[in-house]
Design a protein around this motif. Structure first.
Motif: not given
Length: 677
Positions: A407-417
């Motif tokens: 789990v990434v606690a802050r989804a908005k931190d994800v810049r690319a997947l």
């Protein structure tokens, strides 16, 4: 000066005149919590004004109403946790009252009217009787520490040698247990380590037996060393793993651990040189909290992130208030705008997410993110293997969904997947079971390699979804019609071994394109092998996971029948169970510690050494138990010899030497360029 007693209320509370206790709102419901009221009474009496003392008497009287005062009751002397509780359930309530009120009476009883002072004394005697009867196990670190502090300080105040001596005996037994491993059983907890250190400080400050005070000071310092070594100076937070970490602490919604450490220094609870231990350049730190159960923790530090894994979760208590709260793996980093970022793992059963479980109605529903899996893991640098045994996958409970989640606690931190080499523009998205998943978090790149076997539902894919503002990589073992699993029931005639639900994770400071990191990991060699299914007693069922790249391998072998890690290795050697091992700090029980051109010699006792040559700092601690041998610290600047003391804490700083926790009559000699302060 405070304008009124209300100014001494905790921030989360308001005064309830009708009840004479502070009132808090939890998820919209009012509660009157015993320990919050006790804290308020302490603050009032410490202030000492006329209005404050009057209110303190009212609060203490109200607290008496929460105590079970029936001598025939099995919970005699204990307290309701909240006024709203129908009776005593949480057995920790006795300690939470006593550890506050006993020191308060020791320091400020003279400020109370005679009648109130006598009433509190009787209440305290009853609660110490409860603590004696409960006899909490020494593996429950924060409660045993508060228990012994309560008995020692409370016994002294009451003039009761029985309670005082009982506390001292239990204290020494607990210390012996810690010295078997190096670290206390409740490892690296952002919440409960603070309670443990506070209790040890009470013994150090108030115990009339100064040998107890010295020992408490040594153990407190060892716990503080662990905190400092796990705090990453760049993130300001304790690196994982955490035996118990409430969700707000885990995801950085609370005060920084670095700031708490600085507070300890300002209060004189910790020496200022421990701040150097927070330098993220320290690299990897390894500690053992329970050698008998094989519980150890590894934390890797870099300037942009920390990355930590436990060999297993804390599972010493089958208790809804305590169990399933471990964070067995987590990565901490500074996200967008410097906000705290966290990646962690949980096993999710029947889609029970954060907010769907609360230990009691009086505790926030978003406090505990329940983990439905039993974890084993191994780490080498910024890479790890983790594996779960689902706890509720059995022949009793109907399961409609079971999955390990990263789990990434802050989804908005994800810049690319990236999934399987392809960039994904949005989610939710399905992912092939064996597809590597790359995540760009800005300062950190992360790659997840699923290793689940698919034996419950072979065609099931993994999934990446956003939920509650978090991004969850779901490594799914089952999803479908609710059913039981006879093959997973143990004991059971159909059991051939637990399912294989695992994953590999590696992180690096962001550099270049994420795809380069994905390819780099793919260039390594993965081993994922398991023996054929068989019933226990008819053969072995082992599962081996290993990863090798650039000539360095690490991995572990798991017994799928008993769900235990039977071997682990890194860099061609067993991981082992080091009391403490890092580039800047080490502990052994052999009587010899060497580190960075410094050495410590003593009798065969737990002893630690810190070496910070760039700051001209060398520190050492020897716990009693070495048989009276001399203690010899050798540094590049000279030597320090201590004679006539079973234990000692020595500091060499810029050529100046100080020593603490010495037995009366101990002698100190220095040589070389060193001098006594």
């Amino acid at each position: 000066m405070h304008s009124s007693p209300d100014a001494l209320l905790p921030d989360v509370a308001e005064w309830d005149e009708a009840i004479a206790m502070p009132r808090t709102l939890i998820d919209g419901h009012p509660f009157h919590t015993m320990w919050i009221a006790a804290d308020h009474a302490v603050a009032l009496l410490e202030h000492g004004g006329t209005a404050e003392i009057e209110r303190a008497v009212a609060v203490l009287t109200a607290l008496d109403e929460l105590q079970d005062q029936d001598p025939a009751s099995p919970t005699f002397g204990n307290f309701r946790w909240e006024r709203e509780d129908p009776g005593v359930e949480d057995l920790n309530a006795a300690v939470f009252y006593a550890v506050r009120i006993a020191p308060m009476m020791h320091r400020f009883a003279h400020r109370l009217p005679d009648t109130a002072r006598g009433a509190v004394g009787k209440t305290l005697h009853r609660v110490l009787t409860a603590i004696e009867r409960i006899d909490v196990g020494p593996e429950y670190t924060n409660i045993i520490s508060q228990s012994v502090a309560s008995l020692i300080v409370g016994g002294q105040y009451l003039g009761d040698a029985h309670f005082r001596d009982l506390g001292a005996a239990r204290f020494r037994a607990w210390m012996a247990l810690i010295d078997e491993s190096g670290l206390a059983h409740e490892f690296n907890s952002p919440v409960y380590t603070q309670m443990t250190v506070t209790a040890l400080r009470l013994i150090g400050e108030l115990a009339e037996d100064r040998s107890l005070a010295r020992r408490a000071g040594q153990v407190a310092l060892r716990q503080i060393l662990s905190v400092a070594l796990h705090v990453n100076g760049a993130t300001g937070r304790m690196a994982a793993p955490h035996c118990r970490a409430y969700h707000p602490f885990l995801v950085g919604e609370t005060r920084r651990d670095l700031d708490i450490l600085k507070d300890w220094i300002a209060r004189g609870w910790a020496p200022d040189w421990v701040l150097h231990l927070t330098d993220p350049a320290k690299g990897q730190v390894r500690e053992t909290s329970d050698a008998a159960r094989g519980t150890h923790l590894v934390s890797h530090h870099q300037p942009r992130f920390s990355f930590g894994t436990a060999s297993r979760e804390l599972d010493t208590q089958n208790n809804r208030y305590i169990a399933a709260q471990s964070t067995a793996f987590a990565l901490h980093y500074a996200g967008r705008g410097g906000a705290p970022g966290t990646v962690f793992c949980k096993y999710i059963w029947n889609d029970q997410w954060l907010g769907e479980y609360a230990t009691t109605p009086s505790r926030p529903r978003r406090q505990v993110f329940f983990d439905h899996g039993a974890f084993v893991g191994v780490q080498d640098g910024p890479r790890m293997f983790g594996a779960y045994r689902p706890r509720r996958l059995n022949a009793w409970d109907a399961t409609h969904d079971a999955k390990a989640c990263i789990v990434v606690a802050r989804a908005k931190d994800v810049r690319a997947l990236w999934v399987g080499g392809q960039k994904v523009g949005s989610w939710p998205v399905e992912a092939p079971r064996d597809a590597a998943i790359g995540i760009d978090l800005g300062p950190v790149h992360l790659v997840i390699r699923p290793l689940s076997s698919g034996e419950l539902q072979p065609g099931l894919t993994n999934r990446i979804v956003e939920r509650d503002g978090m991004l969850a990589v779901e490594l799914r073992d089952y999803h479908g019609t609710p059913r039981t699993f006879w093959s997973q029931a143990r004991p059971g005639a159909f059991f051939h071994g637990h399912i294989r639900a695992g994953f590999f994770i590696e992180a690096q400071a962001a550099q270049g394109d994420l795809t380069d990191f994905v390819k780099k990991i793919a260039s390594g060699r993965f081993t994922d092998q398991a023996d054929p299914p068989c019933r226990p007693g008819t053969g072995q069922r082992h599962w081996t996971l290993e990863y090798e790249r650039d000539g360095r391998a690490f991995g572990m072998t798991i017994d799928l029948h008993d769900w235990r890690r039977i071997a682990d290795w890194a860099g061609g050697a067993p991981v082992g169970l080091p009391m403490l091992d890092s580039r800047i700090a080490r502990q052994t029980a052999t009587g010899r510690v060497t580190l960075a051109s410094a050495s410590l010699r003593c009798g065969p006792a737990p002893a630690w050494l810190v070496a910070l040559p760039d700051h001209r700092i060398w520190a050492a601690g020897v716990h009693p138990g070495g048989g009276g041998d001399d203690i010899l610290l050798t540094t590049p600047e000279g030597t320090v010899r201590v004679t006539g003391s079973a234990g000692a804490t020595i500091l060499c700083r810029e050529g100046s030497v100080t020593a603490d926790h010495l037995d009366p009559g101990a002698r100190i000699e220095v040589s070389g360029a060193l001098r006594l302060a």
